[in-house]
Write an enzyme that holds these catalytic residues in place. Structure first.
Site, PDB file in Angstrom:
ATOM      1  N   LYS A 227       1.276  -1.145  -0.215  1.00  0.00           N
ATOM      2  CA  LYS A 227       0.173   0.233   0.521  1.00  0.00           C
ATOM      3  C   LYS A 227       1.227   1.404  -0.308  1.00  0.00           C
ATOM      4  O   LYS A 227       0.416   2.203  -0.911  1.00  0.00           O
ATOM      5  CB  LYS A 227      -0.690  -0.203   1.284  1.00  0.00           C
ATOM      6  CG  LYS A 227      -2.136  -0.919   0.872  1.00  0.00           C
ATOM      7  CD  LYS A 227      -3.493  -0.612   1.615  1.00  0.00           C
ATOM      8  CE  LYS A 227      -4.303  -1.560   1.553  1.00  0.00           C
ATOM      9  NZ  LYS A 227      -4.481  -2.687   1.696  1.00  0.00           N
TER      10      LYS A 227
ATOM     11  N   GLU B 200      -9.532   7.006   3.943  1.00  0.00           N
ATOM     12  CA  GLU B 200     -11.172   5.902   4.604  1.00  0.00           C
ATOM     13  C   GLU B 200      -9.709   4.723   4.580  1.00  0.00           C
ATOM     14  O   GLU B 200      -9.162   4.174   3.400  1.00  0.00           O
ATOM     15  CB  GLU B 200     -11.717   5.686   3.356  1.00  0.00           C
ATOM     16  CG  GLU B 200     -11.693   4.827   2.039  1.00  0.00           C
ATOM     17  CD  GLU B 200     -10.957   5.127   1.608  1.00  0.00           C
ATOM     18  OE1 GLU B 200     -10.041   6.286   1.257  1.00  0.00           O
ATOM     19  OE2 GLU B 200     -10.119   3.707   0.711  1.00  0.00           O
TER      20      GLU B 200
ATOM     21  N   SER C 215       1.394  -9.929  -0.980  1.00  0.00           N
ATOM     22  CA  SER C 215       0.679  -8.259  -1.406  1.00  0.00           C
ATOM     23  C   SER C 215       1.177  -7.786   0.359  1.00  0.00           C
ATOM     24  O   SER C 215       1.627  -6.667   0.435  1.00  0.00           O
ATOM     25  CB  SER C 215      -0.465  -7.938  -1.423  1.00  0.00           C
ATOM     26  OG  SER C 215      -0.947  -9.158  -0.631  1.00  0.00           O
TER      27      SER C 215
HETATM   28  C1  LIG Z   1      -5.365  -4.137   2.063  1.00  0.00           C
HETATM   29  C2  LIG Z   1      -4.305  -5.075   1.073  1.00  0.00           C
HETATM   30  C3  LIG Z   1      -4.784  -6.060   0.475  1.00  0.00           C
HETATM   31  C4  LIG Z   1      -6.209  -5.848  -0.615  1.00  0.00           C
HETATM   32  O1  LIG Z   1      -6.355  -4.610  -1.272  1.00  0.00           O
HETATM   33  P1  LIG Z   1      -5.524  -4.703  -3.097  1.00  0.00           P
HETATM   34  O2  LIG Z   1      -5.913  -3.074  -3.109  1.00  0.00           O
HETATM   35  O3  LIG Z   1      -6.432  -5.187  -3.705  1.00  0.00           O
HETATM   36  O4  LIG Z   1      -4.517  -4.705  -2.911  1.00  0.00           O
HETATM   37  C5  LIG Z   1      -3.969  -7.068  -0.636  1.00  0.00           C
HETATM   38  N1  LIG Z   1      -3.100  -7.106   0.401  1.00  0.00           N
HETATM   39  C6  LIG Z   1      -2.601  -7.118   1.335  1.00  0.00           C
HETATM   40  C7  LIG Z   1      -1.461  -7.305   2.153  1.00  0.00           C
HETATM   41  C8  LIG Z   1      -3.728  -5.553   1.759  1.00  0.00           C
HETATM   42  O5  LIG Z   1      -3.049  -4.720   3.051  1.00  0.00           O
END
Ligand SMILES: *Cc1c(COP(=O)(O)O)cnc(C)c1O
Length: 397
Positions: A92, A114, A380
Protein backbone atom coordinates in the site's frame (compact mmCIF):
# COMPACT_ATOMS: atom_id res chain seq x y z
CA UNK A 1 -9.43 -7.69 -28.41
CA UNK A 2 -8.65 -4.13 -27.40
CA UNK A 3 -5.25 -2.58 -27.96
CA UNK A 4 -4.32 -2.04 -24.31
CA UNK A 5 -5.77 -3.32 -21.08
CA UNK A 6 -3.55 -1.05 -18.99
CA UNK A 7 -4.92 2.40 -19.58
CA UNK A 8 -8.43 3.78 -19.64
CA UNK A 9 -9.69 6.07 -22.41
CA UNK A 10 -9.90 9.83 -21.98
CA UNK A 11 -13.07 9.58 -19.90
CA UNK A 12 -11.57 6.96 -17.62
CA UNK A 13 -13.24 3.88 -19.12
CA UNK A 14 -11.70 0.44 -19.34
CA UNK A 15 -14.11 -1.06 -21.85
CA UNK A 16 -17.52 -0.33 -20.34
CA UNK A 17 -16.20 0.14 -16.78
CA UNK A 18 -14.83 3.16 -14.94
CA UNK A 19 -15.73 6.80 -15.51
CA UNK A 20 -16.34 9.43 -12.86
CA UNK A 21 -19.79 9.36 -11.23
CA UNK A 22 -19.51 12.12 -8.64
CA UNK A 23 -21.69 14.72 -6.98
CA UNK A 24 -21.45 18.12 -8.65
CA UNK A 25 -19.82 19.59 -5.53
CA UNK A 26 -16.79 17.36 -6.04
CA UNK A 27 -16.35 18.11 -9.70
CA UNK A 28 -13.73 20.89 -9.24
CA UNK A 29 -11.49 18.69 -7.04
CA UNK A 30 -11.61 15.66 -9.28
CA UNK A 31 -11.19 17.81 -12.37
CA UNK A 32 -8.13 19.57 -10.89
CA UNK A 33 -6.55 16.17 -10.31
CA UNK A 34 -7.57 14.80 -13.72
CA UNK A 35 -6.12 17.74 -15.60
CA UNK A 36 -2.80 17.68 -13.70
CA UNK A 37 -1.96 14.14 -12.62
CA UNK A 38 -0.13 12.86 -15.70
CA UNK A 39 1.97 15.96 -16.11
CA UNK A 40 2.92 15.85 -12.42
CA UNK A 41 3.75 12.14 -12.47
CA UNK A 42 5.84 12.44 -15.62
CA UNK A 43 7.84 15.46 -14.41
CA UNK A 44 11.52 14.90 -13.66
CA UNK A 45 11.28 16.31 -10.12
CA UNK A 46 8.41 13.96 -9.26
CA UNK A 47 10.16 10.92 -10.71
CA UNK A 48 13.35 11.68 -8.85
CA UNK A 49 11.63 12.12 -5.49
CA UNK A 50 9.22 9.18 -5.99
CA UNK A 51 11.98 6.76 -6.97
CA UNK A 52 14.21 8.01 -4.16
CA UNK A 53 11.52 7.44 -1.53
CA UNK A 54 10.58 4.03 -2.93
CA UNK A 55 14.22 3.01 -2.62
CA UNK A 56 15.38 4.58 0.64
CA UNK A 57 12.10 4.88 2.56
CA UNK A 58 9.91 2.00 1.38
CA UNK A 59 12.83 -0.39 0.85
CA UNK A 60 12.47 -1.12 -2.88
CA UNK A 61 13.25 -3.01 -4.93
CA UNK A 62 11.58 -5.88 -3.11
CA UNK A 63 13.08 -9.33 -3.76
CA UNK A 64 11.71 -11.82 -6.27
CA UNK A 65 12.26 -14.99 -4.30
CA UNK A 66 12.41 -18.48 -5.82
CA UNK A 67 10.41 -20.56 -3.34
CA UNK A 68 12.11 -23.92 -3.77
CA UNK A 69 10.18 -26.05 -1.28
CA UNK A 70 6.85 -24.63 -2.44
CA UNK A 71 7.94 -25.22 -6.05
CA UNK A 72 8.79 -28.82 -5.25
CA UNK A 73 5.41 -29.40 -3.65
CA UNK A 74 3.48 -28.05 -6.69
CA UNK A 75 5.94 -29.41 -9.26
CA UNK A 76 6.53 -26.08 -11.01
CA UNK A 77 8.70 -22.95 -10.53
CA UNK A 78 7.18 -20.51 -8.07
CA UNK A 79 8.54 -17.01 -7.51
CA UNK A 80 7.20 -14.80 -4.72
CA UNK A 81 7.23 -11.01 -5.18
CA UNK A 82 8.03 -9.89 -1.64
CA UNK A 83 5.82 -6.82 -1.11
CA UNK A 84 5.57 -8.03 2.49
CA UNK A 85 9.07 -6.61 2.97
CA UNK A 86 7.99 -3.04 2.17
CA UNK A 87 7.98 -0.45 4.96
CA UNK A 88 4.63 -0.74 6.84
CA UNK A 89 4.36 -4.37 5.75
CA UNK A 90 2.53 -4.28 2.42
CA UNK A 91 2.34 -2.83 -1.08
CA UNK A 92 0.00 0.00 0.00
CA UNK A 93 2.87 2.40 0.70
CA UNK A 94 3.86 2.43 -3.02
CA UNK A 95 0.58 4.23 -3.65
CA UNK A 96 0.48 6.54 -0.63
CA UNK A 97 4.00 7.81 -1.38
CA UNK A 98 2.92 8.60 -4.94
CA UNK A 99 -0.29 10.35 -3.90
CA UNK A 100 1.31 12.45 -1.15
CA UNK A 101 3.79 13.79 -3.71
CA UNK A 102 0.92 14.66 -6.06
CA UNK A 103 -0.94 16.36 -3.16
CA UNK A 104 2.15 18.38 -2.30
CA UNK A 105 2.55 19.55 -5.90
CA UNK A 106 -1.11 20.61 -5.98
CA UNK A 107 -0.46 22.73 -2.87
CA UNK A 108 -2.75 20.69 -0.59
CA UNK A 109 -2.03 20.84 3.16
CA UNK A 110 -4.78 18.64 4.52
CA UNK A 111 -4.95 14.92 3.74
CA UNK A 112 -7.99 12.70 4.26
CA UNK A 113 -8.41 8.96 3.77
CA UNK A 114 -10.84 6.16 4.48
CA UNK A 115 -9.78 2.84 5.95
CA UNK A 116 -11.37 -0.52 6.71
CA UNK A 117 -8.94 -2.66 8.66
CA UNK A 118 -6.61 0.29 9.06
CA UNK A 119 -3.85 -0.78 6.64
CA UNK A 120 -4.44 2.07 4.20
CA UNK A 121 -4.94 4.45 7.13
CA UNK A 122 -1.53 3.49 8.51
CA UNK A 123 0.14 3.83 5.08
CA UNK A 124 -1.45 7.29 4.71
CA UNK A 125 -0.59 8.43 8.25
CA UNK A 126 2.98 7.29 7.58
CA UNK A 127 3.51 9.48 4.51
CA UNK A 128 1.73 12.43 6.16
CA UNK A 129 4.25 12.23 9.03
CA UNK A 130 7.02 12.01 6.43
CA UNK A 131 5.81 15.24 4.84
CA UNK A 132 4.52 17.03 7.95
CA UNK A 133 0.97 17.25 6.60
CA UNK A 134 -2.27 17.09 8.58
CA UNK A 135 -3.92 13.66 8.33
CA UNK A 136 -7.54 12.75 9.04
CA UNK A 137 -8.59 9.12 8.67
CA UNK A 138 -12.25 8.07 8.59
CA UNK A 139 -12.90 4.62 9.98
CA UNK A 140 -16.10 2.75 10.84
CA UNK A 141 -16.81 2.68 14.57
CA UNK A 142 -17.05 -1.10 14.46
CA UNK A 143 -13.67 -1.36 12.68
CA UNK A 144 -12.09 0.95 15.29
CA UNK A 145 -13.14 -1.55 17.97
CA UNK A 146 -11.88 -4.55 15.94
CA UNK A 147 -8.56 -3.06 14.78
CA UNK A 148 -7.10 -1.46 17.91
CA UNK A 149 -3.39 -1.91 17.01
CA UNK A 150 -3.79 -0.07 13.68
CA UNK A 151 -5.78 2.72 15.34
CA UNK A 152 -2.93 3.10 17.83
CA UNK A 153 -0.37 3.17 14.99
CA UNK A 154 -2.25 5.92 13.17
CA UNK A 155 -2.48 7.98 16.37
CA UNK A 156 1.21 7.47 17.16
CA UNK A 157 1.99 8.72 13.65
CA UNK A 158 0.06 11.89 14.43
CA UNK A 159 -3.19 11.23 12.52
CA UNK A 160 -6.69 12.02 13.75
CA UNK A 161 -8.97 8.99 13.51
CA UNK A 162 -12.64 9.95 13.09
CA UNK A 163 -15.28 7.25 13.72
CA UNK A 164 -18.04 6.75 11.13
CA UNK A 165 -21.14 6.05 13.18
CA UNK A 166 -23.79 5.60 10.47
CA UNK A 167 -25.04 2.46 8.71
CA UNK A 168 -23.09 -0.72 9.36
CA UNK A 169 -20.24 1.40 10.87
CA UNK A 170 -17.66 -0.19 8.53
CA UNK A 171 -15.64 0.69 5.41
CA UNK A 172 -18.39 1.93 3.11
CA UNK A 173 -19.68 4.27 5.82
CA UNK A 174 -16.14 5.57 6.40
CA UNK A 175 -15.89 6.21 2.63
CA UNK A 176 -19.14 8.18 2.71
CA UNK A 177 -17.81 10.31 5.59
CA UNK A 178 -14.54 10.98 3.76
CA UNK A 179 -16.45 12.10 0.65
CA UNK A 180 -18.61 14.40 2.81
CA UNK A 181 -15.48 15.94 4.33
CA UNK A 182 -14.02 16.47 0.85
CA UNK A 183 -17.17 18.26 -0.31
CA UNK A 184 -17.00 20.52 2.76
CA UNK A 185 -13.27 21.36 2.43
CA UNK A 186 -12.61 21.30 -1.32
CA UNK A 187 -9.87 23.92 -1.53
CA UNK A 188 -7.18 22.66 0.83
CA UNK A 189 -7.93 18.90 0.97
CA UNK A 190 -6.48 15.96 -0.95
CA UNK A 191 -8.26 12.60 -0.69
CA UNK A 192 -5.82 9.66 -0.79
CA UNK A 193 -7.74 6.61 -2.05
CA UNK A 194 -6.29 3.24 -1.12
CA UNK A 195 -6.96 1.03 -4.13
CA UNK A 196 -7.64 1.11 -7.90
CA UNK A 197 -11.19 2.32 -7.22
CA UNK A 198 -13.01 5.65 -7.10
CA UNK A 199 -13.70 8.15 -9.89
CA UNK A 200 -11.31 8.65 -12.80
CA UNK A 201 -8.37 9.41 -12.58
CA UNK A 202 -7.86 7.50 -9.30
CA UNK A 203 -7.89 3.94 -10.72
CA UNK A 204 -5.33 4.87 -13.39
CA UNK A 205 -3.17 6.90 -10.98
CA UNK A 206 -3.07 4.13 -8.36
CA UNK A 207 -2.36 1.46 -11.01
CA UNK A 208 0.59 3.51 -12.27
CA UNK A 209 2.00 3.85 -8.74
CA UNK A 210 1.66 0.12 -8.08
CA UNK A 211 3.00 -0.84 -11.52
CA UNK A 212 6.51 -0.66 -10.06
CA UNK A 213 5.77 -4.22 -8.88
CA UNK A 214 5.53 -5.72 -12.38
CA UNK A 215 8.26 -3.49 -13.71
CA UNK A 216 10.64 -5.00 -11.14
CA UNK A 217 9.33 -8.53 -11.75
CA UNK A 218 10.24 -8.32 -15.46
CA UNK A 219 13.82 -7.25 -14.74
CA UNK A 220 14.30 -9.72 -11.88
CA UNK A 221 12.83 -12.67 -13.76
CA UNK A 222 15.09 -11.92 -16.71
CA UNK A 223 18.11 -11.98 -14.38
CA UNK A 224 17.05 -15.26 -12.82
CA UNK A 225 15.67 -17.19 -15.79
CA UNK A 226 16.80 -15.40 -18.94
CA UNK A 227 13.24 -14.43 -19.86
CA UNK A 228 11.09 -11.52 -18.74
CA UNK A 229 7.75 -13.24 -19.24
CA UNK A 230 6.42 -15.84 -16.80
CA UNK A 231 3.72 -18.38 -17.64
CA UNK A 232 1.38 -16.72 -15.15
CA UNK A 233 1.10 -13.91 -12.62
CA UNK A 234 -1.21 -14.40 -9.63
CA UNK A 235 -2.51 -11.87 -7.09
CA UNK A 236 -5.38 -11.46 -4.64
CA UNK A 237 -8.03 -8.82 -5.34
CA UNK A 238 -9.84 -6.66 -2.81
CA UNK A 239 -10.20 -3.38 -4.68
CA UNK A 240 -7.35 -4.65 -6.83
CA UNK A 241 -4.29 -2.46 -6.32
CA UNK A 242 -1.64 -5.12 -5.64
CA UNK A 243 -3.13 -7.15 -8.50
CA UNK A 244 -3.10 -4.16 -10.86
CA UNK A 245 0.55 -3.55 -9.96
CA UNK A 246 1.48 -7.21 -10.44
CA UNK A 247 -0.38 -7.54 -13.76
CA UNK A 248 0.31 -4.10 -15.26
CA UNK A 249 3.35 -4.71 -17.46
CA UNK A 250 2.05 -8.14 -18.48
CA UNK A 251 -1.48 -7.15 -19.48
CA UNK A 252 -0.55 -6.54 -23.09
CA UNK A 253 1.60 -9.69 -23.32
CA UNK A 254 -0.92 -12.32 -24.45
CA UNK A 255 1.37 -15.25 -23.57
CA UNK A 256 1.18 -14.40 -19.85
CA UNK A 257 -1.83 -15.77 -17.96
CA UNK A 258 -3.40 -13.21 -15.62
CA UNK A 259 -4.92 -14.86 -12.55
CA UNK A 260 -6.89 -12.89 -9.94
CA UNK A 261 -8.10 -14.45 -6.71
CA UNK A 262 -11.10 -13.05 -4.85
CA UNK A 263 -12.26 -13.92 -1.35
CA UNK A 264 -15.03 -16.54 -1.31
CA UNK A 265 -15.47 -16.17 2.47
CA UNK A 266 -17.53 -19.12 3.75
CA UNK A 267 -18.23 -20.15 0.12
CA UNK A 268 -19.24 -18.15 -2.97
CA UNK A 269 -22.96 -18.88 -2.52
CA UNK A 270 -23.02 -19.00 1.28
CA UNK A 271 -24.27 -15.43 1.66
CA UNK A 272 -20.97 -14.66 3.43
CA UNK A 273 -18.55 -13.91 0.61
CA UNK A 274 -16.68 -11.12 -1.18
CA UNK A 275 -16.31 -12.76 -4.64
CA UNK A 276 -17.41 -9.66 -6.54
CA UNK A 277 -17.01 -10.83 -10.14
CA UNK A 278 -19.01 -13.99 -9.41
CA UNK A 279 -21.79 -12.38 -7.39
CA UNK A 280 -21.86 -8.78 -8.58
CA UNK A 281 -23.67 -7.00 -11.38
CA UNK A 282 -22.61 -3.83 -13.17
CA UNK A 283 -23.40 -0.80 -11.03
CA UNK A 284 -21.94 2.39 -9.60
CA UNK A 285 -19.91 2.27 -6.39
CA UNK A 286 -17.70 5.01 -4.94
CA UNK A 287 -17.57 7.04 -8.13
CA UNK A 288 -17.07 4.51 -10.89
CA UNK A 289 -18.93 1.87 -12.85
CA UNK A 290 -17.87 -1.68 -12.07
CA UNK A 291 -19.19 -4.96 -10.75
CA UNK A 292 -20.91 -4.39 -7.43
CA UNK A 293 -22.39 -6.90 -4.98
CA UNK A 294 -25.95 -5.63 -4.67
CA UNK A 295 -29.51 -6.71 -4.04
CA UNK A 296 -32.22 -6.80 -6.76
CA UNK A 297 -33.08 -3.17 -6.01
CA UNK A 298 -29.47 -1.98 -5.96
CA UNK A 299 -28.63 -1.94 -2.23
CA UNK A 300 -24.95 -2.70 -1.68
CA UNK A 301 -24.55 -6.08 0.01
CA UNK A 302 -22.32 -6.31 3.09
CA UNK A 303 -19.40 -8.57 2.06
CA UNK A 304 -17.56 -11.10 4.20
CA UNK A 305 -14.00 -12.36 4.22
CA UNK A 306 -11.67 -13.57 6.96
CA UNK A 307 -9.20 -11.01 5.60
CA UNK A 308 -10.22 -7.41 6.18
CA UNK A 309 -8.34 -6.19 3.09
CA UNK A 310 -10.50 -8.28 0.72
CA UNK A 311 -13.77 -7.47 2.45
CA UNK A 312 -15.02 -5.04 -0.23
CA UNK A 313 -18.27 -5.23 -2.25
CA UNK A 314 -16.71 -3.85 -5.46
CA UNK A 315 -13.65 -4.25 -7.67
CA UNK A 316 -11.59 -1.73 -9.63
CA UNK A 317 -12.79 -1.01 -13.19
CA UNK A 318 -9.52 -2.25 -14.72
CA UNK A 319 -10.27 -5.68 -13.26
CA UNK A 320 -13.94 -5.56 -14.20
CA UNK A 321 -12.78 -5.18 -17.80
CA UNK A 322 -10.27 -8.04 -17.48
CA UNK A 323 -13.12 -10.20 -16.27
CA UNK A 324 -15.66 -9.09 -18.88
CA UNK A 325 -13.22 -9.56 -21.79
CA UNK A 326 -11.79 -12.83 -20.53
CA UNK A 327 -8.22 -11.43 -20.43
CA UNK A 328 -8.05 -12.26 -16.73
CA UNK A 329 -9.00 -15.54 -15.09
CA UNK A 330 -10.93 -14.91 -11.85
CA UNK A 331 -10.79 -17.54 -9.14
CA UNK A 332 -11.87 -17.43 -5.53
CA UNK A 333 -10.53 -18.96 -2.32
CA UNK A 334 -12.51 -19.57 0.84
CA UNK A 335 -11.47 -18.47 4.34
CA UNK A 336 -10.39 -22.04 5.08
CA UNK A 337 -8.39 -22.41 1.86
CA UNK A 338 -6.57 -19.16 2.62
CA UNK A 339 -5.77 -20.29 6.17
CA UNK A 340 -4.41 -23.60 4.87
CA UNK A 341 -2.25 -21.76 2.32
CA UNK A 342 -0.92 -19.39 5.01
CA UNK A 343 0.15 -22.26 7.27
CA UNK A 344 1.65 -24.11 4.30
CA UNK A 345 3.82 -21.13 3.35
CA UNK A 346 4.91 -20.65 6.96
CA UNK A 347 5.99 -24.31 7.27
CA UNK A 348 7.54 -24.70 3.79
CA UNK A 349 9.30 -21.36 3.37
CA UNK A 350 9.50 -19.68 6.78
CA UNK A 351 7.33 -16.79 5.61
CA UNK A 352 4.10 -15.84 7.41
CA UNK A 353 1.90 -14.12 4.82
CA UNK A 354 -0.96 -11.67 5.28
CA UNK A 355 -4.32 -13.42 5.03
CA UNK A 356 -5.05 -11.44 1.84
CA UNK A 357 -1.89 -12.75 0.17
CA UNK A 358 -2.74 -16.28 1.32
CA UNK A 359 -5.74 -16.18 -1.04
CA UNK A 360 -3.35 -15.77 -3.97
CA UNK A 361 -1.27 -18.71 -2.72
CA UNK A 362 -4.42 -20.84 -2.54
CA UNK A 363 -4.67 -20.62 -6.36
CA UNK A 364 -1.88 -23.22 -6.54
CA UNK A 365 -4.48 -25.85 -5.65
CA UNK A 366 -6.83 -24.65 -8.39
CA UNK A 367 -4.62 -24.28 -11.47
CA UNK A 368 -2.28 -26.94 -12.84
CA UNK A 369 1.10 -25.71 -14.08
CA UNK A 370 3.78 -27.60 -16.04
CA UNK A 371 7.12 -28.46 -14.46
CA UNK A 372 9.03 -25.94 -16.60
CA UNK A 373 6.57 -23.04 -16.07
CA UNK A 374 7.59 -19.92 -14.16
CA UNK A 375 4.77 -18.66 -11.97
CA UNK A 376 4.93 -15.35 -10.08
CA UNK A 377 2.71 -14.81 -7.03
CA UNK A 378 2.41 -11.42 -5.36
CA UNK A 379 2.95 -11.73 -1.61
CA UNK A 380 1.14 -8.44 -0.98
CA UNK A 381 1.78 -8.23 2.77
CA UNK A 382 3.12 -9.85 5.92
CA UNK A 383 1.11 -11.72 8.50
CA UNK A 384 1.96 -9.82 11.69
CA UNK A 385 -1.40 -8.03 11.63
CA UNK A 386 -3.20 -11.39 11.34
CA UNK A 387 -1.57 -13.19 14.27
CA UNK A 388 -4.78 -12.98 16.35
CA UNK A 389 -6.60 -14.96 13.68
CA UNK A 390 -3.75 -17.45 13.26
CA UNK A 391 -3.55 -17.92 17.04
CA UNK A 392 -7.28 -18.67 17.22
CA UNK A 393 -6.87 -21.29 14.47
CA UNK A 394 -3.96 -22.96 16.28
CA UNK A 395 -5.88 -22.95 19.59
CA UNK A 396 -8.77 -24.90 18.06
CA UNK A 397 -6.86 -27.37 15.88
C1 LIG B 1 -5.20 -3.92 1.54
C2 LIG B 1 -4.53 -5.18 1.20
C3 LIG B 1 -4.93 -5.96 0.10
C4 LIG B 1 -6.13 -5.64 -0.73
O1 LIG B 1 -6.09 -4.45 -1.42
P1 LIG B 1 -5.85 -4.40 -3.00
O2 LIG B 1 -6.14 -3.00 -3.37
O3 LIG B 1 -6.80 -5.38 -3.62
O4 LIG B 1 -4.44 -4.80 -3.24
C5 LIG B 1 -4.20 -7.10 -0.19
N1 LIG B 1 -3.15 -7.47 0.56
C6 LIG B 1 -2.74 -6.76 1.62
C7 LIG B 1 -1.57 -7.24 2.41
C8 LIG B 1 -3.41 -5.59 1.98
O5 LIG B 1 -3.00 -4.90 3.06
Amino acid sequence: MQSSYKEPNELGYYGEFGGAYIPEMLYPNVEELRVNYLEIIHSASFQEEYKGLLKDYAGRETPLYYASRLSQKYNTNIYLKREDLCHTGAHKVNNTIGQILVAERLGKKRIIAETGAGQHGVATATVCALKGLQCIVYMGEKDIERQAPNVARMKMLGATVVPATSGSRTLKDATNEAIRDWINHPEETFYIIGSVVGPHPYPDMVARFQSVISSEIRTQLKEKTGTELPKAVIACVGGGSNAAGTFYHFLDEPSVDIIAVEAAGCGVHSGKSAATTQLGRPGILHGSKSYVMQTEDGQVVEPHSISAGLDYPGIGPLHANLHATGRGKFLSATDQEALDAAFELARLEGIIPALESAHALAALNKVQFAKEDNVVICLSGRGDKDMDTYMRVMATS
